[in-house]
Design an enzyme around this catalytic site. Structure first.
Site, short mmCIF file in Angstrom:
data_model
loop_
_atom_site.label_atom_id
_atom_site.label_comp_id
_atom_site.label_asym_id
_atom_site.label_seq_id
_atom_site.Cartn_x
_atom_site.Cartn_y
_atom_site.Cartn_z
N HIS A 19 0.76 -1.34 -0.19
CA HIS A 19 -0.19 0.22 0.15
C HIS A 19 0.95 1.19 0.03
O HIS A 19 0.47 2.46 -0.50
CB HIS A 19 -1.14 0.06 1.18
N HIS A 42 -7.34 -8.51 -7.94
CA HIS A 42 -7.65 -9.03 -6.72
C HIS A 42 -7.92 -8.29 -5.64
O HIS A 42 -7.13 -7.85 -4.84
CB HIS A 42 -6.58 -10.06 -6.40
N SER A 99 -6.60 -2.21 -0.49
CA SER A 99 -6.24 -1.60 -2.11
C SER A 99 -7.29 -0.86 -2.62
O SER A 99 -7.19 0.52 -3.03
CB SER A 99 -5.55 -2.40 -2.90
N GLU A 117 -13.21 -9.43 -7.80
CA GLU A 117 -13.00 -9.92 -6.40
C GLU A 117 -13.81 -11.45 -6.76
O GLU A 117 -15.02 -11.28 -7.02
CB GLU A 117 -13.44 -9.43 -5.29
N ASP A 142 -12.95 -13.47 -12.45
CA ASP A 142 -11.68 -13.87 -12.49
C ASP A 142 -10.70 -12.37 -13.09
O ASP A 142 -10.95 -11.88 -14.04
CB ASP A 142 -11.32 -14.88 -13.54
N GLY A 143 -9.97 -12.09 -11.99
CA GLY A 143 -9.19 -10.96 -12.27
C GLY A 143 -8.10 -10.87 -13.40
O GLY A 143 -8.02 -9.79 -13.92
N ASP A 163 -2.60 -8.55 -7.28
CA ASP A 163 -2.33 -9.05 -5.82
C ASP A 163 -2.98 -10.34 -5.66
O ASP A 163 -3.97 -10.37 -4.48
CB ASP A 163 -2.91 -7.93 -4.94
C1 LIG Z 1 -4.38 -10.89 -1.30
S1 LIG Z 1 -6.01 -10.55 -1.40
C2 LIG Z 1 -6.27 -8.98 -2.11
C3 LIG Z 1 -5.94 -7.88 -0.97
C4 LIG Z 1 -6.40 -6.44 -1.74
N1 LIG Z 1 -5.54 -6.21 -2.99
C5 LIG Z 1 -5.43 -5.34 -0.78
O1 LIG Z 1 -4.63 -5.09 -0.86
O2 LIG Z 1 -6.40 -4.75 0.27
C6 LIG Z 1 -6.45 -11.44 -2.81
C7 LIG Z 1 -7.92 -11.69 -2.77
O3 LIG Z 1 -8.18 -12.24 -4.62
C8 LIG Z 1 -9.26 -13.04 -4.37
N2 LIG Z 1 -9.13 -14.03 -5.42
C9 LIG Z 1 -8.29 -15.30 -5.53
N3 LIG Z 1 -8.11 -15.54 -6.87
C10 LIG Z 1 -9.00 -14.70 -7.77
C11 LIG Z 1 -9.24 -14.62 -9.08
N4 LIG Z 1 -8.65 -15.41 -10.06
N5 LIG Z 1 -9.84 -13.44 -9.52
C12 LIG Z 1 -10.25 -12.32 -8.57
N6 LIG Z 1 -10.10 -12.58 -7.37
C13 LIG Z 1 -9.43 -13.58 -6.69
C14 LIG Z 1 -9.10 -13.61 -3.12
O4 LIG Z 1 -10.64 -14.04 -2.79
C15 LIG Z 1 -8.85 -12.34 -2.14
O5 LIG Z 1 -9.57 -11.75 -1.65
#
Ligand SMILES: C[S@@+](CC[C@H](N)C(=O)[O-])C[C@H]1O[C@@H](n2cnc3c(N)ncnc32)[C@H](O)[C@@H]1O
Length: 278
Positions: A19, A42, A99, A117, A142-143, A163
């Protein structure tokens, strides 16, 4: 089936590195009076309570943001200010912004954000938080695929934060493929990729993979509470930044030694390198 929930880890040292870099890039994008787009592949839940039962269970924020609130190092002030401004809402105190909330605070009326997400519960929390903001689109998809569908963006300046939780080990290879494909379509964007150092070999491969893409102008930063080890768990966290603001490396060169010493004592470690020159 996704089991990772960021609420257990919010505000830990890995979030501090991620961050801090996110805020520095957004601050830089702010300097020009031209719109930018923020893409978060993500996104997580968006905002976390450090007083919640899950946060208290791990208390990871104690060796992260909670240990840094009172330091007065100038390089950390943009980040600390952003966190402070987002740390209260209604009768809730001691919140830590994820984020998406940090990005939202930087959006001007003409900037846009696209968030992805997949976790059903975190998606609902994120959507509740962002739904009323017309500048922001929240997707339960999917991100990686979402990023590829979003580039090149209509707005030609932007930050893409990648992320993943790396629950699926193929994420380490997929991030490189997705970055290369996204970069081919939008080479002037700034990309920030987060990674955990649990197994150093994986990170060495990730770096090699990125170098092999031919992408130029890549910097790499790490912050850790202890040296790499063969045991379980994350020792350091890293960020790889493509097309960084020209000010970023100097800021991190100056502040990472202080943060690593403050959080890790004698065993704190850090890294700041040009992975591929401009
Ligand atoms: C490390 S966390 C994100 C934290 C966030 N970026 C932050 O800094 O506050 C990763 C997130 O990705 C989500 N996730 C996992 N695989 C994913 C995908 N293929 N597409 C989108 N989200 C996904 C998980 O559910 C989780 O909430």
């Amino acid at each position: 089936m996704l089991s990772y929930r960021h609420a257990f880890h919010a505000g830990n040292f890995a979030d501090v590195l991620k961050h801090l870099i996110q805020v520095e890039i957004l601050t830089y994008l702010h300097k020009k009076d031209k719109p930018f787009v923020y893409i978060d592949t993500h996104a997580g839940a968006g905002l976390y309570s450090l007083d919640s039962a899950v946060a208290q269970k791990t208390s990871e924020h104690l060796s992260g943001i909670s240990a840094l609130k009172d330091v007065n190092w100038p390089e950390l002030q943009n980040y600390l200010l952003a966190v402070k401004e987002l740390s209260q809402e209604g009768d809730q105190h001691n919140l830590y912004p994820g984020s998406p909330a940090i990005a939202q605070a930087f959006l001007r009326e003409y900037d846009k954000a696209i968030l992805f997400e997949l976790h059903p519960k975190d998606y609902i929390l994120l959507d509740d938080l962002m739904r009323r903001d017309r500048r922001i689109r929240v997707n339960k998809s999917d991100g990686f695929q979402g990023l590829l569908a979003s580039v090149p963006p209509v707005i030609k300046r932007g930050l893409i934060l990648i992320d993943p939780s790396y629950e699926i080990k193929t994420d380490y290879e997929e991030v490189v493929e997705v970055l290369a494909a996204a970069y081919r379509r939008f080479a002037i964007g700034t990309y920030a990729l987060w990674y955990p150092v649990v197994d150093r070999d994986r990170i060495d491969k990730l770096e090699k993979g990125l170098k092999a893409t031919g992408i130029k102008n890549i910097q790499q930063f790490e912050l850790g509470l202890k040296e790499d080890s063969l045991g379980h768990g994350m020792t350091s966290a890293g960020m790889i930044v493509i097309n960084p603001p020209y000010t970023l490396k100097a800021t991190l060169d100056s502040v990472l030694p202080k943060i690593s010493k403050h959080l890790g004592g004698g065993s704190g470690v850090w890294r700041s390198e040009v992975l591929v020159a401009e």
